[in-house]
Design a protein around this motif. Structure first.
Motif, PDB file in Angstrom:
ATOM      1  N   GLU A 156       0.815  -1.218   0.000  1.00  0.00           N
ATOM      2  CA  GLU A 156       0.000   0.000   0.000  1.00  0.00           C
ATOM      3  C   GLU A 156       0.847   1.265   0.000  1.00  0.00           C
ATOM      4  O   GLU A 156       0.320   2.371   0.102  1.00  0.00           O
ATOM      5  CB  GLU A 156      -0.949  -0.021   1.205  1.00  0.00           C
ATOM      6  CG  GLU A 156      -1.912  -1.199   1.178  1.00  0.00           C
ATOM      7  CD  GLU A 156      -3.213  -0.892   1.874  1.00  0.00           C
ATOM      8  OE1 GLU A 156      -3.880   0.089   1.490  1.00  0.00           O
ATOM      9  OE2 GLU A 156      -3.564  -1.637   2.806  1.00  0.00           O
ATOM     10  N   LYS A 157       2.179   1.080  -0.087  1.00  0.00           N
ATOM     11  CA  LYS A 157       3.110   2.197  -0.208  1.00  0.00           C
ATOM     12  C   LYS A 157       2.975   3.165   0.987  1.00  0.00           C
ATOM     13  O   LYS A 157       2.882   4.388   0.829  1.00  0.00           O
ATOM     14  CB  LYS A 157       2.928   2.909  -1.533  1.00  0.00           C
ATOM     15  CG  LYS A 157       3.185   1.968  -2.715  1.00  0.00           C
ATOM     16  CD  LYS A 157       3.017   2.624  -4.039  1.00  0.00           C
ATOM     17  CE  LYS A 157       3.366   1.707  -5.198  1.00  0.00           C
ATOM     18  NZ  LYS A 157       3.346   0.273  -4.962  1.00  0.00           N
ATOM     19  N   VAL A 158       2.960   2.562   2.162  1.00  0.00           N
ATOM     20  CA  VAL A 158       2.868   3.312   3.420  1.00  0.00           C
ATOM     21  C   VAL A 158       4.215   3.234   4.134  1.00  0.00           C
ATOM     22  O   VAL A 158       4.777   2.145   4.278  1.00  0.00           O
ATOM     23  CB  VAL A 158       1.767   2.738   4.334  1.00  0.00           C
ATOM     24  CG1 VAL A 158       1.751   3.462   5.679  1.00  0.00           C
ATOM     25  CG2 VAL A 158       0.408   2.845   3.652  1.00  0.00           C
ATOM     26  N   LEU A 159       4.729   4.387   4.565  1.00  0.00           N
ATOM     27  CA  LEU A 159       5.937   4.419   5.375  1.00  0.00           C
ATOM     28  C   LEU A 159       5.554   4.626   6.836  1.00  0.00           C
ATOM     29  O   LEU A 159       5.002   5.666   7.191  1.00  0.00           O
ATOM     30  CB  LEU A 159       6.867   5.544   4.926  1.00  0.00           C
ATOM     31  CG  LEU A 159       8.161   5.685   5.753  1.00  0.00           C
ATOM     32  CD1 LEU A 159       9.076   4.477   5.528  1.00  0.00           C
ATOM     33  CD2 LEU A 159       8.889   6.987   5.410  1.00  0.00           C
ATOM     34  N   PHE A 160       5.811   3.622   7.661  1.00  0.00           N
ATOM     35  CA  PHE A 160       5.683   3.762   9.103  1.00  0.00           C
ATOM     36  C   PHE A 160       7.020   4.323   9.584  1.00  0.00           C
ATOM     37  O   PHE A 160       8.029   3.629   9.596  1.00  0.00           O
ATOM     38  CB  PHE A 160       5.363   2.414   9.750  1.00  0.00           C
ATOM     39  CG  PHE A 160       4.041   1.833   9.307  1.00  0.00           C
ATOM     40  CD1 PHE A 160       2.861   2.204   9.953  1.00  0.00           C
ATOM     41  CD2 PHE A 160       3.975   0.944   8.247  1.00  0.00           C
ATOM     42  CE1 PHE A 160       1.632   1.679   9.540  1.00  0.00           C
ATOM     43  CE2 PHE A 160       2.762   0.411   7.834  1.00  0.00           C
ATOM     44  CZ  PHE A 160       1.580   0.788   8.480  1.00  0.00           C
ATOM     45  N   SER A 161       7.024   5.602   9.951  1.00  0.00           N
ATOM     46  CA  SER A 161       8.262   6.384  10.025  1.00  0.00           C
ATOM     47  C   SER A 161       8.834   6.556  11.430  1.00  0.00           C
ATOM     48  O   SER A 161       9.685   7.421  11.642  1.00  0.00           O
ATOM     49  CB  SER A 161       8.019   7.765   9.407  1.00  0.00           C
ATOM     50  OG  SER A 161       7.015   8.463  10.127  1.00  0.00           O
ATOM     51  N   ALA A 162       8.366   5.749  12.396  1.00  0.00           N
ATOM     52  CA  ALA A 162       8.798   5.916  13.795  1.00  0.00           C
ATOM     53  C   ALA A 162       8.519   7.361  14.222  1.00  0.00           C
ATOM     54  O   ALA A 162       7.459   7.899  13.900  1.00  0.00           O
ATOM     55  CB  ALA A 162      10.254   5.508  13.964  1.00  0.00           C
ATOM     56  N   ASP A 163       9.450   8.020  14.896  1.00  0.00           N
ATOM     57  CA  ASP A 163       9.191   9.384  15.372  1.00  0.00           C
ATOM     58  C   ASP A 163       9.305  10.442  14.275  1.00  0.00           C
ATOM     59  O   ASP A 163       8.874  11.584  14.464  1.00  0.00           O
ATOM     60  CB  ASP A 163      10.163   9.738  16.504  1.00  0.00           C
ATOM     61  CG  ASP A 163       9.634   9.346  17.878  1.00  0.00           C
ATOM     62  OD1 ASP A 163       8.468   8.933  17.970  1.00  0.00           O
ATOM     63  OD2 ASP A 163      10.394   9.451  18.863  1.00  0.00           O
ATOM     64  N   ALA A 164       9.929  10.103  13.164  1.00  0.00           N
ATOM     65  CA  ALA A 164      10.113  11.082  12.093  1.00  0.00           C
ATOM     66  C   ALA A 164       8.762  11.549  11.556  1.00  0.00           C
ATOM     67  O   ALA A 164       7.810  10.778  11.480  1.00  0.00           O
ATOM     68  CB  ALA A 164      10.940  10.462  10.969  1.00  0.00           C
ATOM     69  N   PHE A 165       8.705  12.824  11.205  1.00  0.00           N
ATOM     70  CA  PHE A 165       7.507  13.486  10.692  1.00  0.00           C
ATOM     71  C   PHE A 165       6.418  13.615  11.767  1.00  0.00           C
ATOM     72  O   PHE A 165       5.263  13.889  11.458  1.00  0.00           O
ATOM     73  CB  PHE A 165       6.950  12.772   9.450  1.00  0.00           C
ATOM     74  CG  PHE A 165       7.964  12.647   8.350  1.00  0.00           C
ATOM     75  CD1 PHE A 165       8.242  13.729   7.536  1.00  0.00           C
ATOM     76  CD2 PHE A 165       8.671  11.464   8.147  1.00  0.00           C
ATOM     77  CE1 PHE A 165       9.194  13.624   6.531  1.00  0.00           C
ATOM     78  CE2 PHE A 165       9.619  11.351   7.159  1.00  0.00           C
ATOM     79  CZ  PHE A 165       9.883  12.435   6.347  1.00  0.00           C
ATOM     80  N   GLY A 166       6.805  13.449  13.025  1.00  0.00           N
ATOM     81  CA  GLY A 166       5.862  13.617  14.121  1.00  0.00           C
ATOM     82  C   GLY A 166       5.766  15.058  14.585  1.00  0.00           C
ATOM     83  O   GLY A 166       6.530  15.929  14.149  1.00  0.00           O
ATOM     84  N   LYS A 167       4.815  15.302  15.466  1.00  0.00           N
ATOM     85  CA  LYS A 167       4.634  16.649  16.016  1.00  0.00           C
ATOM     86  C   LYS A 167       4.014  16.561  17.397  1.00  0.00           C
ATOM     87  O   LYS A 167       3.454  15.540  17.787  1.00  0.00           O
ATOM     88  CB  LYS A 167       3.745  17.505  15.111  1.00  0.00           C
ATOM     89  CG  LYS A 167       2.280  17.053  15.069  1.00  0.00           C
ATOM     90  CD  LYS A 167       1.435  17.915  14.135  1.00  0.00           C
ATOM     91  CE  LYS A 167       1.148  19.304  14.684  1.00  0.00           C
ATOM     92  NZ  LYS A 167       0.222  19.274  15.843  1.00  0.00           N
ATOM     93  N   LEU A 216       4.762   8.071  14.646  1.00  0.00           N
ATOM     94  CA  LEU A 216       4.348   7.666  15.993  1.00  0.00           C
ATOM     95  C   LEU A 216       3.711   8.809  16.778  1.00  0.00           C
ATOM     96  O   LEU A 216       3.196   8.594  17.872  1.00  0.00           O
ATOM     97  CB  LEU A 216       5.543   7.098  16.756  1.00  0.00           C
ATOM     98  CG  LEU A 216       6.034   5.737  16.263  1.00  0.00           C
ATOM     99  CD1 LEU A 216       7.259   5.290  17.044  1.00  0.00           C
ATOM    100  CD2 LEU A 216       4.943   4.687  16.353  1.00  0.00           C
ATOM    101  N   HIS A 217       3.783  10.029  16.262  1.00  0.00           N
ATOM    102  CA  HIS A 217       3.125  11.181  16.891  1.00  0.00           C
ATOM    103  C   HIS A 217       2.476  12.029  15.807  1.00  0.00           C
ATOM    104  O   HIS A 217       3.063  12.232  14.747  1.00  0.00           O
ATOM    105  CB  HIS A 217       4.126  12.061  17.658  1.00  0.00           C
ATOM    106  CG  HIS A 217       4.773  11.417  18.829  1.00  0.00           C
ATOM    107  ND1 HIS A 217       4.079  11.053  19.967  1.00  0.00           N
ATOM    108  CD2 HIS A 217       6.058  11.077  19.057  1.00  0.00           C
ATOM    109  CE1 HIS A 217       4.927  10.522  20.839  1.00  0.00           C
ATOM    110  NE2 HIS A 217       6.124  10.517  20.312  1.00  0.00           N
ATOM    111  N   GLY A 218       1.294  12.547  16.092  1.00  0.00           N
ATOM    112  CA  GLY A 218       0.691  13.486  15.172  1.00  0.00           C
ATOM    113  C   GLY A 218      -0.150  12.839  14.092  1.00  0.00           C
ATOM    114  O   GLY A 218      -0.402  11.636  14.101  1.00  0.00           O
ATOM    115  N   PRO A 219      -0.601  13.642  13.123  1.00  0.00           N
ATOM    116  CA  PRO A 219      -1.576  13.160  12.134  1.00  0.00           C
ATOM    117  C   PRO A 219      -0.968  12.253  11.079  1.00  0.00           C
ATOM    118  O   PRO A 219       0.246  12.243  10.867  1.00  0.00           O
ATOM    119  CB  PRO A 219      -2.079  14.463  11.499  1.00  0.00           C
ATOM    120  CG  PRO A 219      -0.917  15.399  11.628  1.00  0.00           C
ATOM    121  CD  PRO A 219      -0.269  15.060  12.943  1.00  0.00           C
TER     122      PRO A 219
END
Length: 386
Positions: A156-167, A216-219
């Motif tokens: 599904e071309k989804v990146l589960f990015s850990a804390d990166a791109f969080g807010k 892991l954080h944010g939208p």
């Protein structure tokens, strides 16, 4: 909340928290994100802070509809994402935990169990077949802990990015400032030191086709992804995000504040697109750090204190240096009643910093503004506009 046909959000929102990681003010709360991939082999992505374990486990149970997960992937071992591992593994005794070798060492340190009989250790490029979904793992050391992995869902071309791109901020609250402000404060407050490591991960994922980013954080991020990837590239390479000038000041009796305010007026008068003015003693220090990294030009204005620099200014500069502050143009303003020396002291603090340009037209105030110091401020404003 469905992320896609097979991926469901099972995270929680924390409105009880006052300080994230014991230091960051989070008036909008925090989100601890977790996801379930529904496939022949059901997979849970990360856990949540222990105070929300029961809510999280109930979310999983509802989504799995009575079925037990085959895999439980742990991407990051900070307790806000790992402190519910034990409860999960007790609830689902046949589930296999998937993580990096370093993460299992941390698991033993934190929770006295590294699940040797129920685990799979993955490295960069390792894959996991869930049935329809094919997962690929991307190691992300020091983004911002050494054990971190990200997970790419090829299907599904989804990146589960850990804390990166969080807010910062809970997901059930609308942030009036949008994503960038609290994401920037989060990034530079927590990850800012590790720009080189973030750059390395960005190169690893550059060839992936990504439709959705699940942090892991944010939208959940699923539109305009080029913006998010580009802004992370700017932040992690210490580039300039916005044109403008930030003025960071300390003031004992208000005279240095008046000088900083006058400089802001002059800059706006001469056409500066944005001037951020920050009182280091009264404003959130991490908001001030955020602005320092956002803009390319920075004026540091301090009273002289004990023949050096005012403590709040020294603390602020320490925060910048700790995060590898670089590639900026800096000017100084100092105030002193008998022996002004703050400029010398501030400049010495940056002695090991890389790619710093210092302006010649610094400002010296003797106790309070006069015609001479006002003229100096005017000259500094003109130089900053070049």
């Amino acid at each position: 909340m469905r992320i896609s046909k097979d991926i469901v959000y099972v995270g929680v929102n924390d409105h009880k928290i006052d300080l994230f990681e014991g230091q960051f003010d989070v008036p909008l709360g925090m989100a601890y994100n977790s996801y379930v991939i529904l496939d022949a082999k059901i997979t849970v992505m990360d856990s949540v802070e222990k105070d929300f374990a029961d809510e999280w486990l109930n979310n999983i149970e509802r989504v799995c509809n009575g079925n037990s997960p085959t895999y439980f992937i742990v991407q990051h071992m900070e307790p806000d994402h790992s402190s519910s591992i034990a409860k999960f593994m007790e609830r689902y005794p046949n589930t296999i935990i998937v993580s990096s070798a370093q993460a299992f060492k941390m698991m033993l340190n934190f929770y006295k169990n590294d699940y040797k009989e129920r685990r799979i250790i993955v490295t960069n490029g390792s894959t996991l077949d869930l049935g329809n979904h094919q997962l690929e793992f991307v190691t992300a050391p020091m983004v911002h802990w050494p054990e971190v992995i990200m997970t790419y869902d090829r299907t599904e071309k989804v990146l589960f990015s850990a804390d990166a791109f969080g807010k910062f901020g809970a997901n059930d609250v609308i942030d009036p400032e949008g994503w960038a402000c609290e994401a920037r404060r989060y990034y530079f407050g927590i990850v800012g030191k590790y720009g080189m490591q973030v750059q390395a991960v960005l190169k690893k994922i550059a060839g992936l086709e990504i439709n959705t980013i699940c942090s892991l954080h944010g939208p959940i991020l699923n539109d305009n992804l080029d913006y998010y990837l580009n802004i992370y590239d700017i932040w992690s390479s210490y580039g300039v995000e916005s044109e403008g000038v930030v003025i960071s000041y300390t003031s004992v009796y208000g005279n240095t504040r008046k000088a900083a305010e006058l400089l802001k007026e002059k800059l706006l008068e001469y056409g500066c697109p944005k001037v951020a003015l920050n009182d280091l003693a009264r404003e959130d220090i991490y908001e001030c750090v955020e602005d320092a990294f956002r803009y390319g030009k920075h004026v540091l204005a301090s009273t002289t204190y004990n023949a050096s620099v005012f403590p709040k200014m020294k603390e602020f500069i320490h925060h910048l240096l700790e995060r590898d502050y670089q590639k900026r143009t800096i000017a100084f303003m100092e105030n002193g009643s008998w022996a002004p020396s703050a400029t010398k002291a501030m400049k010495e603090l940056f002695v090991n910093s890389k790619n710093i340009t210092y302006l010649d037209k610094n400002v010296r105030i003797n106790s309070s503004l006069d015609d001479d110091s006002i003229a100096q401020i005017d000259e500094l404003a003109k130089e900053l506009m070049k």
